[in-house]
Design an enzyme around this catalytic site. Structure first.
Site, PDB file in Angstrom:
ATOM      1  CD1 TRP A   1      36.086  36.328  42.622  1.00  0.00           C
ATOM      2  CD2 TRP A   1      37.082  37.755  41.381  1.00  0.00           C
ATOM      3  NE1 TRP A   1      36.595  37.199  43.648  1.00  0.00           N
ATOM      4  CE2 TRP A   1      37.330  38.063  43.076  1.00  0.00           C
ATOM      5  CE3 TRP A   1      37.662  38.795  40.459  1.00  0.00           C
ATOM      6  CZ2 TRP A   1      38.098  39.225  43.328  1.00  0.00           C
ATOM      7  CZ3 TRP A   1      38.511  39.955  40.951  1.00  0.00           C
ATOM      8  CH2 TRP A   1      38.541  39.926  42.419  1.00  0.00           C
TER       9      TRP A   1
ATOM     10  CD  GLN B   1      39.759  37.011  45.840  1.00  0.00           C
ATOM     11  OE1 GLN B   1      39.265  35.780  45.886  1.00  0.00           O
ATOM     12  NE2 GLN B   1      39.430  37.746  46.705  1.00  0.00           N
TER      13      GLN B   1
ATOM     14  CD  GLU C   1      36.811  39.266  49.034  1.00  0.00           C
ATOM     15  OE1 GLU C   1      35.795  38.579  49.265  1.00  0.00           O
ATOM     16  OE2 GLU C   1      37.953  39.010  48.678  1.00  0.00           O
TER      17      GLU C   1
ATOM     18  CE  LYS D   1      38.555  32.473  49.626  1.00  0.00           C
ATOM     19  NZ  LYS D   1      38.589  32.208  48.097  1.00  0.00           N
TER      20      LYS D   1
ATOM     21  CB  SER E   1      32.671  30.012  47.992  1.00  0.00           C
ATOM     22  OG  SER E   1      33.063  31.409  47.434  1.00  0.00           O
TER      23      SER E   1
ATOM     24  CG  HIS F   1      29.835  30.353  43.641  1.00  0.00           C
ATOM     25  ND1 HIS F   1      31.059  29.568  43.632  1.00  0.00           N
ATOM     26  CD2 HIS F   1      29.918  31.033  44.812  1.00  0.00           C
ATOM     27  CE1 HIS F   1      31.719  29.713  44.416  1.00  0.00           C
ATOM     28  NE2 HIS F   1      31.165  30.440  45.171  1.00  0.00           N
TER      29      HIS F   1
END
Length: 408
Positions: free
Chosen positions: A320, A268, A276, A226, A222, A356
């Site tokens: 998303w 997103q 965010e 990144k 998640s 997730h």
């Protein structure tokens, strides 16, 4: 296996000093000597509807050899840092390390300041030192027991300590910014990448280290995925990157995600993520409503990992995260691997039916194979390319460029 029995194989306490760049190993950036032209101004950037080609320099010259790719890779990296993630400080900081049992403390001095952080280590249940290691951004969300059973150590990198990601107001907070200033352009993802690079410096300097600094992987899920991708892209000493459900700012393409949203998907995009958190540099906000002006996109971030190992774990239940966008981005990145003769070094497995950041059984074999090949040096098949989604893919729209066969 008991911890004490394993620890007694090496000294319980060790202190080391290292100046980055002194070891004759794989460099952090093999293209560091390649010349760079200053970035264009935002107003000069053209609109690019397709995914930008990796195989043409900014000045229009074609990439025809692997030596060319090294310099083009640096050019892409510089653009990604300038426009999206912020600048990673080059090697050169003084690094001290302190290893005791299951804790590695790294002290970094640079720019007239010093900071330290401690990474927890989980030791394998088989094999013998020096062990390969998987560095988890925050922690590893993989099947950790399977990694330990394969003889791979797990290092838990304290990313939030280095660059805060508790919300947009946390920008410029964390130990990285104590060294380089709260207004440094680096997003938290780059701050983490810098911290992992300094951890690798420390590991590489330890005499008779229980960790093999030449067999390192990085992983994260998640938001931390990144960071794991940015880390693997910006440090060529990392042999394997396993990126899990990283979404926007990770494996997904900015352009494809925007097109998905325009078609009605709940995905997103740049316009939402810029408000965010701290994962992207502040300069990226100017692209929020016009991602087609980006001179780069994240298939090129994936491509910076080439020809090293890259496995993408995706979840088709998470709309998303831009599943179709991530898949197209991976397809485009695979062309970079193909140009380098390393198509089997990149893989994607995309499957739903699980929570997730929870690895389903159907993805574990792919993880196992990539670890065997890139961390354990075994000759295994890493042709992993699958999705359980039924996509309609307009490849000519998104990947209109030709892939060269780059000469050695």
């Amino acid at each position: 296996m008991t911890g004490k029995a394993r620890y007694f194989r090496w000294p319980l306490l060790a202190i080391f000093v290292f100046c980055a760049g002194s070891l004759a190993q794989t460099p952090e950036d093999s293209g560091a000597a390649c010349p760079l032209t200053p970035p264009a101004s935002f107003s000069e950037l053209p609109h690019i509807d397709a995914l930008p080609t990796p195989f043409v320099y900014r000045d229009g010259r074609a990439v025809t050899s692997r030596a060319d790719w090294s310099c083009r890779r640096r050019e892409i990296s510089a653009q990604l840092q300038h426009w999206i993630y912020g600048d990673k400080p080059p090697p050169g900081a003084e690094v001290n390390s302190h290893l005791e049992k299951d804790a590695l403390t790294v002290k970094v001095a640079d720019n007239g300041q010093s900071v330290s952080f401690t990474a927890k280590i989980l030791w394998p249940t088989t094999g013998k030192p020096p062990y390969p290691a998987m560095i988890g951004i925050g922690r590893s969300f993989l099947d950790n027991q399977a990694l330990l059973d394969q003889g791979v150590a797990i290092i838990e990198f304290p990313n939030n300590d280095i660059g805060d990601q508790s919300g947009a107001a946390a920008r410029g907070q964390g130990k990285f910014y104590k060294l380089y200033g709260k207004d440094h352009s680096a997003a938290s993802t780059v701050a983490w990448a810098w911290g992992v690079s300094r951890l690798i410096d420390a590991l590489g300097a330890i005499t008779d280290s229980p960790i093999d600094a030449n067999r390192l992987g990085v992983t994260g899920c998640s938001r931390n995925g990144k960071g794991a991708l940015v880390t693997g892209a910006l440090d060529e000493r990392i042999a394997l990157s396993i990126i899990q459900e990283s979404g926007s700012g990770g494996s997904a393409s900015w352009r494809v995600s925007e097109a998905m949203k325009e078609a009605g998907a709940n995905v997103q995009t740049a316009s939402q993520i810029v408000t965010e958190n701290t994962w992207l540099t502040q300069a990226f906000a100017r692209f929020a409503q016009q991602v087609d002006k980006l001179p780069v996109d994240n298939h090129q971030l994936l491509g910076l990992v080439a020809p090293r190992g890259l496995l993408l774990l995706e979840n088709t239940d998470m709309e998303w995260l831009g599943n179709k966008s991530a898949y197209l981005s991976a397809l485009a990145a695979r062309e970079i691997y193909a140009a380098l003769g390393a198509e089997q070094h990149i893989g994607i497995t995309q499957v739903g039916g699980h929570q997730h950041c929870v690895v389903p059984d159907s993805q574990k074999a792919a993880i196992h194979a990539f670890v065997e090949r890139f961390l354990l040096g075994q000759s295994v098949n890493t042709r992993v390319w699958s999705t359980d989604a039924d996509y309609t893919l307009d490849l000519k729209r998104w990947i209109p460029w030709t892939t060269p066969n780059l000469a050695p």
